[in-house]
Design a protein around this motif. Structure first.
Motif, mmCIF file in Angstrom:
data_model
loop_
_atom_site.group_PDB
_atom_site.id
_atom_site.type_symbol
_atom_site.label_atom_id
_atom_site.label_comp_id
_atom_site.label_asym_id
_atom_site.label_seq_id
_atom_site.Cartn_x
_atom_site.Cartn_y
_atom_site.Cartn_z
ATOM 1 N N ASN A 55 -1.712 13.332 -3.081
ATOM 2 C CA ASN A 55 -1.626 13.028 -1.649
ATOM 3 C C ASN A 55 -2.287 11.699 -1.318
ATOM 4 N N VAL A 56 -3.465 11.446 -1.888
ATOM 5 C CA VAL A 56 -4.131 10.162 -1.652
ATOM 6 C C VAL A 56 -3.243 9.007 -2.109
ATOM 7 N N THR A 57 -2.673 9.147 -3.293
ATOM 8 C CA THR A 57 -1.850 8.069 -3.846
ATOM 9 C C THR A 57 -0.612 7.827 -3.008
ATOM 10 N N ASP A 58 0.087 8.898 -2.643
ATOM 11 C CA ASP A 58 1.337 8.751 -1.891
ATOM 12 C C ASP A 58 1.103 8.098 -0.536
ATOM 13 N N VAL A 59 0.008 8.475 0.135
ATOM 14 C CA VAL A 59 -0.253 7.928 1.473
ATOM 15 C C VAL A 59 -0.866 6.529 1.397
ATOM 16 N N LEU A 60 -1.886 6.348 0.570
ATOM 17 C CA LEU A 60 -2.651 5.103 0.635
ATOM 18 C C LEU A 60 -1.996 3.928 -0.075
ATOM 19 N N HIS A 63 -0.467 1.208 1.837
ATOM 20 C CA HIS A 63 -1.357 0.274 2.520
ATOM 21 C C HIS A 63 -2.274 -0.468 1.551
ATOM 22 N N ALA A 64 -2.041 -0.323 0.254
ATOM 23 C CA ALA A 64 -2.878 -0.948 -0.771
ATOM 24 C C ALA A 64 -1.989 -1.745 -1.717
ATOM 25 N N SER A 65 -2.620 -2.629 -2.500
ATOM 26 C CA SER A 65 -1.850 -3.388 -3.487
ATOM 27 C C SER A 65 -1.684 -2.625 -4.793
ATOM 28 N N ALA A 66 -2.539 -1.604 -4.996
ATOM 29 C CA ALA A 66 -2.502 -0.834 -6.247
ATOM 30 C C ALA A 66 -3.414 0.369 -6.096
ATOM 31 N N ILE A 67 -3.403 1.237 -7.108
ATOM 32 C CA ILE A 67 -4.346 2.341 -7.125
ATOM 33 C C ILE A 67 -4.856 2.559 -8.541
ATOM 34 N N ALA A 77 0.209 12.021 -9.877
ATOM 35 C CA ALA A 77 0.091 11.135 -8.710
ATOM 36 C C ALA A 77 0.750 9.791 -8.963
ATOM 37 N N ALA A 78 0.780 9.371 -10.226
ATOM 38 C CA ALA A 78 1.351 8.063 -10.572
ATOM 39 C C ALA A 78 2.857 8.005 -10.358
ATOM 40 N N ASN A 82 4.786 4.136 -4.528
ATOM 41 C CA ASN A 82 5.423 3.329 -3.487
ATOM 42 C C ASN A 82 5.610 1.873 -3.916
ATOM 43 N N GLY A 83 5.909 1.690 -5.197
ATOM 44 C CA GLY A 83 6.190 0.356 -5.712
ATOM 45 C C GLY A 83 4.963 -0.504 -5.962
ATOM 46 N N LYS A 84 3.766 0.074 -5.884
ATOM 47 C CA LYS A 84 2.547 -0.703 -6.063
ATOM 48 C C LYS A 84 2.037 -0.589 -7.505
ATOM 49 N N GLY A 85 0.994 -1.361 -7.829
ATOM 50 C CA GLY A 85 0.489 -1.426 -9.186
ATOM 51 C C GLY A 85 -0.372 -0.226 -9.563
ATOM 52 N N LEU A 86 -0.562 -0.052 -10.882
ATOM 53 C CA LEU A 86 -1.326 1.078 -11.398
ATOM 54 C C LEU A 86 -2.380 0.611 -12.393
#
Length: 328
Positions: A55-60, A63-67, A77-78, A82-86
């Motif tokens: 849930n944290v990953t999908d929502v945040l 609004h972030a560049s990566a997680i 979660a990976a 949403n197309g961001k970096g890992l």
């Protein structure tokens, strides 16, 4: 600092359009499980960790560049980036409490190659470190980091090294006495691991001060280790020992305190390159998840959680692109 093609691609993958790393952190494991259990007044499970992280990953990540995630509980979660970096963590959570020096260990069934195959754009290692521990302890840690740096170099993937300081004499890290030692601890770690032998690409560092001991801040609690002007000078002085890109971690402080910290860093003029921010964004949602369930937690994330990370994003206006410190 010159980047190879793979390391350059990895850093770009976790950065925003400005070249600033505005990443969320969600690699907590044992501490998160204990926190959920405490708030629930009972038990928590690996399933709880997977649901919370997803849930944290999908929502945040909207609004972030990566997680930053861990491969133990974070891989489900990976799938929701949403197309961001890992970034993926490579170390075991915590440290060996049975031997002196807070010695680290790697996850036994993972390697840099396997983390990269699992989708990692960058590798993260957390190391508890103070330059003032014994030579025996620090030589162990230096050699350990050298091996990881070589492994990341072999697979051409960026190496993020996070270090968290401690009192080698066993003192309480929440005291004003430790706050006075902290600048030299952070400085010593940054200076040591900026050496080319370690192969580190980005330093993930604590801020060199403790906000509750800075006179003239909203976070100040009455006992001073430094004035506001001294704190600003420490940001710049400590950062002067490295030419590597470096980002700040939130270290478990509240969202308002972390925002004020970044504002103070901005006032100082220090050339930091972003953040990896975890608990300052989602920590207050733990009790909601534990007591009210996933749906309530999701709603909290989509409102307060998003507000928290957008607060961080606004504060990052003072960050500078890491591209100013590297050669492609």
């Amino acid at each position: 600092m010159t980047l190879t093609p793979g390391k350059l691609a990895g850093l770009k993958a976790v950065s925003d359009a400005r070249g600033v790393i505005a990443a969320a952190a969600m690699d907590q494991r044992g501490s998160l499980q204990k926190s959920i259990a405490k708030e629930r007044g009972g038990q928590s499970s690996s399933h709880d960790l997977e649901v919370f992280k997803t849930n944290v990953t999908d929502v945040l990540t909207k609004h972030a560049s990566a997680i930053l995630l861990d491969p133990e509980y974070g891989l489900p979660a990976a799938q929701n980036l949403n197309g961001k970096g890992l970034l993926l963590a490579y170390e075991k959570t915590g440290y060996d409490a049975n031997t002196p020096g807070r010695l680290p260990d790697l996850l036994h069934v993972w390697s840099v190659q396997r983390l990269k195959e699992a989708g990692a754009d960058c590798i993260k290692i957390l190391l508890y470190y103070t330059p003032f521990d014994t030579k025996e302890v620090n030589e162990f840690k230096h050699a350990w980091i050298e091996r990881i740096g070589a492994e990341c170099k072999a697979f051409d993937i960026p190496f993020f090294l996070e270090f968290v300081g401690y009192d080698a004499e066993g003192g309480d890290e929440k005291t004003v006495e430790y706050a006075k030692k902290k600048p030299s601890i952070v400085r010593g770690a940054m200076e040591e691991f900026s050496k080319p032998r370690y192969g580190v690409d980005v330093l993930k560092v604590e801020v060199p001060i403790v906000m509750e001991f800075v006179q003239g801040t909203k976070a100040f609690k009455g006992e001073a280790a430094y004035t506001r002007e001294e704190a600003k000078a420490l940001f710049v002085e400590v950062a002067s020992v490295t030419e590597l890109p470096f980002i700040y971690l939130s270290a478990g402080v509240s969202n308002p305190v972390f925002i004020e910290t970044l504002e103070l860093a901005g006032e100082s003029g220090v050339k930091y390159n972003g953040v990896l921010c975890g608990r300052a964004t989602w920590k207050d949602g733990i009790s909601i998840y534990a007591k009210d369930g996933e749906a309530a937690f999701r709603q909290w994330l989509e409102t307060t959680g998003v507000e928290n990370i957008e607060n961080v994003n606004r504060a990052l206006a003072s960050a500078t692109p890491w591209t100013e410190k590297v050669n492609a």
